[in-house]
Design an enzyme around this catalytic site. Structure first.
Site, PDB file in Angstrom:
ATOM      1  N   HIS A 209     -21.226   5.260  73.481  1.00  0.00           N
ATOM      2  CA  HIS A 209     -22.580   5.440  74.024  1.00  0.00           C
ATOM      3  C   HIS A 209     -23.257   6.657  73.396  1.00  0.00           C
ATOM      4  O   HIS A 209     -22.587   7.657  73.111  1.00  0.00           O
ATOM      5  CB  HIS A 209     -22.533   5.648  75.540  1.00  0.00           C
ATOM      6  CG  HIS A 209     -21.890   4.521  76.288  1.00  0.00           C
ATOM      7  ND1 HIS A 209     -20.560   4.528  76.645  1.00  0.00           N
ATOM      8  CD2 HIS A 209     -22.405   3.356  76.737  1.00  0.00           C
ATOM      9  CE1 HIS A 209     -20.275   3.402  77.287  1.00  0.00           C
ATOM     10  NE2 HIS A 209     -21.376   2.666  77.353  1.00  0.00           N
TER      11      HIS A 209
ATOM     12  N   ASP B 129     -14.198   4.449  74.320  1.00  0.00           N
ATOM     13  CA  ASP B 129     -14.736   3.162  74.785  1.00  0.00           C
ATOM     14  C   ASP B 129     -15.258   2.296  73.641  1.00  0.00           C
ATOM     15  O   ASP B 129     -15.767   1.198  73.879  1.00  0.00           O
ATOM     16  CB  ASP B 129     -15.805   3.359  75.866  1.00  0.00           C
ATOM     17  CG  ASP B 129     -16.713   4.550  75.607  1.00  0.00           C
ATOM     18  OD1 ASP B 129     -16.659   5.130  74.504  1.00  0.00           O
ATOM     19  OD2 ASP B 129     -17.498   4.902  76.519  1.00  0.00           O
TER      20      ASP B 129
ATOM     21  N   ASP C 172     -18.093   8.740  71.047  1.00  0.00           N
ATOM     22  CA  ASP C 172     -18.128   7.811  72.179  1.00  0.00           C
ATOM     23  C   ASP C 172     -19.035   6.626  71.804  1.00  0.00           C
ATOM     24  O   ASP C 172     -19.959   6.779  71.003  1.00  0.00           O
ATOM     25  CB  ASP C 172     -18.699   8.551  73.394  1.00  0.00           C
ATOM     26  CG  ASP C 172     -18.611   7.755  74.680  1.00  0.00           C
ATOM     27  OD1 ASP C 172     -17.709   8.028  75.482  1.00  0.00           O
ATOM     28  OD2 ASP C 172     -19.458   6.858  74.888  1.00  0.00           O
TER      29      ASP C 172
ATOM     30  N   HIS D 156     -23.639  12.379  79.023  1.00  0.00           N
ATOM     31  CA  HIS D 156     -24.904  11.788  79.505  1.00  0.00           C
ATOM     32  C   HIS D 156     -25.705  12.752  80.395  1.00  0.00           C
ATOM     33  O   HIS D 156     -26.846  12.453  80.741  1.00  0.00           O
ATOM     34  CB  HIS D 156     -24.643  10.498  80.286  1.00  0.00           C
ATOM     35  CG  HIS D 156     -24.121   9.365  79.437  1.00  0.00           C
ATOM     36  ND1 HIS D 156     -24.758   8.942  78.289  1.00  0.00           N
ATOM     37  CD2 HIS D 156     -23.020   8.598  79.568  1.00  0.00           C
ATOM     38  CE1 HIS D 156     -24.052   7.945  77.751  1.00  0.00           C
ATOM     39  NE2 HIS D 156     -22.997   7.722  78.495  1.00  0.00           N
TER      40      HIS D 156
HETATM   41 ZN   LIG Z   1     -19.129   6.032  76.676  1.00  0.00          ZN
END
Ligand SMILES: [Zn+2]
Length: 309
Positions: A167, A246, A165, A128
């Protein structure tokens, strides 16, 4: 001698964002414990990470961003809030340097023919972290630093980054966009954090949004039919992986229903492509995964596949 390296550093345990924060030092302990319990720890090459150079960080991020993080690193007993869920304590800056340096240790070992692939059990995570901004539990973008190093040190011109991931890897995209030497492939839950999908993605950044409730079938179909053909066509000289666990059905932060076997399935697919394209060269970086049980079982499934056992 094992073909897989396991790279970490004790400093990564000293980054602590406070009691109850899901991105905790226990995540590394959980993976290390599972490696020992499963017996896998005996068959990897365990290596300490090195600190990344400030110069390399400044070639990946803006110099302003690196200086800001360095200058504002807090003293013992204090925290610096970066955003509502990202904080630094006194150990965070060193942890971030060792996390960002892990890819260099991995690449040097691979190109020195000491092993063919590596898993970097490091934190803070990185995907991120944008060119000029830390966010979402991430300070520096570990995988983008590795891509920069691979371009500079090993003169690679086709580097693939696969981000599984749950995200979107917004930070990685922000750094590598418009670089034709890098192909970024990111599957992620959508709509979901970080809620910042660019209206017009650059040609080298491919998006695979999948809804809440995504299960093994949907995930594998997406990779088999869409992601992996793009990866094969790119014919990479190196595959980097943002490995977040995740998307596991036990994860408390997200809403996918993946199981351990999905991580080993995907890893085996990536190994097959790496064998055909680039002598098996893969470096995988720990990103998310917040159920300690699912993180340790998912990560060991991934590492076992890297080890080809
Ligand atoms: Zn994540």
């Amino acid at each position: 001698m094992s073909q897989t390296a396991f790279i970490s550093h004790p400093s990564c345990l000293l980054h602590d964002m406070g009691h109850d924060h899901p991105e905790s030092p226990d995540r590394i302990h959980a993976i290390q414990d599972a490696m020992i319990q499963s017996g896998l720890a005996n068959f990897v090459q365990k290596l300490p990470s090195h600190k990344v150079s400030i110069d390399l960080l400044k070639q990946t991020h803006t110099p302003r961003h690196v200086e800001r993080i360095q200058q504002h690193a807090p003293i013992k007993g204090q925290y610096l809030n970066i955003d509502e869920d990202t904080r630094m304590n006194h150990g965070s800056f060193d942890a971030a340097l060792y996390a960002a340096g892990s890819g260099m240790v991995a690449l040097d070992g691979i190109f020195d023919h000491k092993f063919s692939n590596a898993f970097c059990a490091i934190r803070p995570p990185g995907h991120h972290a944008e060119k000029d901004k830390s966010m979402g539990f991430c300070l520096f973008n570990n995988i983008a630093v590795a891509a920069t190093y691979a371009q500079q040190q090993y003169k690679l011109t086709r580097i693939a980054i696969v981000d599984f991931d749950v995200h979107h890897g917004n930070g990685t995209e922000d750094i590598v966009k418009n670089d034709p030497a890098i192909l970024f492939l990111s599957s992620y839950q959508y709509p979901f954090y970080p809620y910042a999908i660019p209206e017009k993605a650059s040609a080298n950044c491919l998006h695979y949004p999948l809804p809440a409730g995504t299960d093994s079938d949907t995930f594998r179909q997406c990779y088999s039919q869409r992601v992996l053909p793009e990866l094969r066509a790119f014919n990479p000289q190196l595959i980097l992986i943002s490995a977040g666990f995740d998307g596991h059905r036990s994860d408390p932060l997200a809403d996918w229903n993946l199981v351990d076997n999905d991580y080993s399935w995907l890893t085996k697919q990536l190994i097959e492509i790496a064998d055909n394209c680039c002598e098996g060269r893969i470096v995988s970086f720990l990103e998310g995964g917040y159920s300690l049980t699912a993180l340790s079982s998912g990560a060991t499934a991934h590492i076992r596949a890297l080890m080809r056992i």
